[in-house]
Enzyme design. Structure first.
Site, PDB file in Angstrom:
ATOM      1  N   PRO A 155      25.428 113.324 -22.361  1.00  0.00           N
ATOM      2  CA  PRO A 155      26.532 113.927 -23.120  1.00  0.00           C
ATOM      3  C   PRO A 155      26.593 115.446 -22.919  1.00  0.00           C
ATOM      4  O   PRO A 155      27.623 116.061 -23.175  1.00  0.00           O
ATOM      5  CB  PRO A 155      26.197 113.586 -24.577  1.00  0.00           C
TER       6      PRO A 155
ATOM      7  N   GLU B 208      16.207 108.685 -26.389  1.00  0.00           N
ATOM      8  CA  GLU B 208      16.801 109.987 -26.731  1.00  0.00           C
ATOM      9  C   GLU B 208      17.177 110.781 -25.486  1.00  0.00           C
ATOM     10  O   GLU B 208      17.831 111.817 -25.575  1.00  0.00           O
ATOM     11  CB  GLU B 208      15.836 110.816 -27.589  1.00  0.00           C
TER      12      GLU B 208
ATOM     13  N   ARG C 104      36.892 102.149  -5.695  1.00  0.00           N
ATOM     14  CA  ARG C 104      38.316 101.853  -5.513  1.00  0.00           C
ATOM     15  C   ARG C 104      39.009 102.849  -4.587  1.00  0.00           C
ATOM     16  O   ARG C 104      40.130 102.598  -4.141  1.00  0.00           O
ATOM     17  CB  ARG C 104      39.040 101.716  -6.847  1.00  0.00           C
TER      18      ARG C 104
ATOM     19  N   ASP D 162      48.033 107.238  -8.869  1.00  0.00           N
ATOM     20  CA  ASP D 162      47.330 107.101 -10.143  1.00  0.00           C
ATOM     21  C   ASP D 162      47.320 108.408 -10.914  1.00  0.00           C
ATOM     22  O   ASP D 162      47.508 109.476 -10.343  1.00  0.00           O
ATOM     23  CB  ASP D 162      45.869 106.697  -9.898  1.00  0.00           C
TER      24      ASP D 162
HETATM   25  N1  SAH Z   1      19.934 112.150 -27.533  1.00  0.00           N
HETATM   26  C1  SAH Z   1      21.029 112.192 -26.628  1.00  0.00           C
HETATM   27  C2  SAH Z   1      21.725 110.853 -26.475  1.00  0.00           C
HETATM   28  C3  SAH Z   1      20.898 109.855 -25.759  1.00  0.00           C
HETATM   29  S1  SAH Z   1      21.791 108.398 -25.446  1.00  0.00           S
HETATM   30  C4  SAH Z   1      22.040 113.207 -27.125  1.00  0.00           C
HETATM   31  O1  SAH Z   1      22.175 113.368 -28.327  1.00  0.00           O
HETATM   32  O2  SAH Z   1      22.724 113.816 -26.296  1.00  0.00           O
HETATM   33  C5  SAH Z   1      20.843 107.676 -24.149  1.00  0.00           C
HETATM   34  C6  SAH Z   1      21.360 107.898 -22.740  1.00  0.00           C
HETATM   35  O3  SAH Z   1      22.692 107.390 -22.639  1.00  0.00           O
HETATM   36  C7  SAH Z   1      21.455 109.337 -22.282  1.00  0.00           C
HETATM   37  O4  SAH Z   1      20.227 109.799 -21.786  1.00  0.00           O
HETATM   38  C8  SAH Z   1      22.509 109.256 -21.186  1.00  0.00           C
HETATM   39  O5  SAH Z   1      21.948 108.891 -19.943  1.00  0.00           O
HETATM   40  C9  SAH Z   1      23.413 108.140 -21.669  1.00  0.00           C
HETATM   41  N2  SAH Z   1      24.637 108.632 -22.323  1.00  0.00           N
HETATM   42  C10 SAH Z   1      24.960 108.523 -23.626  1.00  0.00           C
HETATM   43  N3  SAH Z   1      26.156 109.066 -23.883  1.00  0.00           N
HETATM   44  C11 SAH Z   1      26.636 109.529 -22.718  1.00  0.00           C
HETATM   45  C12 SAH Z   1      27.831 110.200 -22.334  1.00  0.00           C
HETATM   46  N4  SAH Z   1      28.785 110.516 -23.203  1.00  0.00           N
HETATM   47  N5  SAH Z   1      27.983 110.528 -21.035  1.00  0.00           N
HETATM   48  C13 SAH Z   1      27.019 110.243 -20.130  1.00  0.00           C
HETATM   49  N6  SAH Z   1      25.869 109.607 -20.440  1.00  0.00           N
HETATM   50  C14 SAH Z   1      25.660 109.254 -21.716  1.00  0.00           C
END
Ligand code: SAH
Length: 257
Positions: free
Chosen positions: A95, A122, A160, A175
């Protein structure tokens, strides 16, 4: 040349069904996309094959351990070298990454590929990120439980774009985002639709006119209208790139947008 993705994941089984369905299947059958899965558990040691542990400093959740990740990456590097391929950049889904865009998808689609690291728990110990990750990509401002769906999303978007995957090569050029704007609305048969509630909905008459110039103009105007209403930021960006014609600007100012 094939786009190679080496995916480090705790759940390789999520990727298998995806390779056998839909238009993107062609990209895997033809080896335009070369997908290689690296189950992280295979690189863990000890009876319990641990891939995660509690965070230093306390707090909830678990953290992905560095050492299994390093071993997985070493195995990938060795395999890439054995295949005579390049050293591919390491992408972590997070994220905290840069939001994935169509232009990044396009650049990856014409690149040799990437190593995709799917986070779980996490997230990943920061020391692995500092030492090995070249780029962090986000799917948007929400939190998933793992990086597998983001990896599949990226692989789908790249697949794609491979030649021969979409029946009509021009299809993806129309697109959303490929010209920086959202897509125009689409209509098919019947020409006049009667809904169960009794109301009728006709196809916009211009689409039935057979006049290609006017149809193209109508579609462009719909794209401009929808993008200006929903994503004014994309209009600003297209304007800054010099991609809006005078005719486009007149249309937008007539709309008061
Ligand atoms: N503790 C982290 C969330 C971990 S979620 C935080 O608060 O930012 C577990 C995993 O899911 C992450 O390591 C990532 O690889 C993936 N993930 C979760 N949400 C994502 C998003 N919006 N974009 C990309 N990867 C994501």
């Amino acid at each position: 040349m094939a786009v190679r993705f080496d995916v480090i994941t705790l759940f390789p089984e999520l990727f298998a069904p995806f390779q056998t369905i839909g238009v993107t299947r062609r990209a895997f059958d033809s080896k335009a996309v070369d997908l290689r899965l690296w189950p992280l558990r295979d690189f863990a040691e000890g009876v319990y094959r641990r891939v995660d542990d509690r965070p230093f400093g306390g707090g909830p959740g678990m953290v992905m351990l560095v050492e299994p990740l390093v071993r997985a990456l070493q195995a990938i590097r060795a395999d890439q070298q054995a295949q005579g391929g390049e050293r591919l950049p390491v992408v972590l889904f997070s994220p905290a990454g840069r939001p994935l865009t169509q232009s990044r998808v396009e650049s990856l689609a014409s690149s040799p590929g990437a190593v995709l690291l799917c986070g779980r728990y996490e997230g990943v110990d920061q020391r692995f990120i500092d030492a090995y990750v070249d780029e962090e990509l986000s799917m948007g401002d929400y939190v998933l439980s793992g990086g597998e769906l983001p990896a599949l999303t990226l692989i789908d978007a790249v697949a794609r774009l491979q030649p021969g995957v979409l029946h009509d090569a021009a299809s993806h050029e129309q697109d959303s985002f490929s010209d920086g704007l959202l897509d125009c609305p689409h209509f098919s048969r019947p020409e006049v639709l009667t809904l169960p509630e009794g109301s009728e909905a006709a196809v916009p008459p211009v689409l039935m006119s057979g006049h290609h110039g006017r149809i193209a103009q109508w579609r462009r105007e719909q794209q401009l209208r929808i993008t200006a209403q929903r994503r004014p930021d994309l209009i600003e960006a297209a304007r800054a790139r010099g991609e809006l014609s005078q005719q486009d600007e007149h249309f937008l100012s007539d709309l008061g947008l």
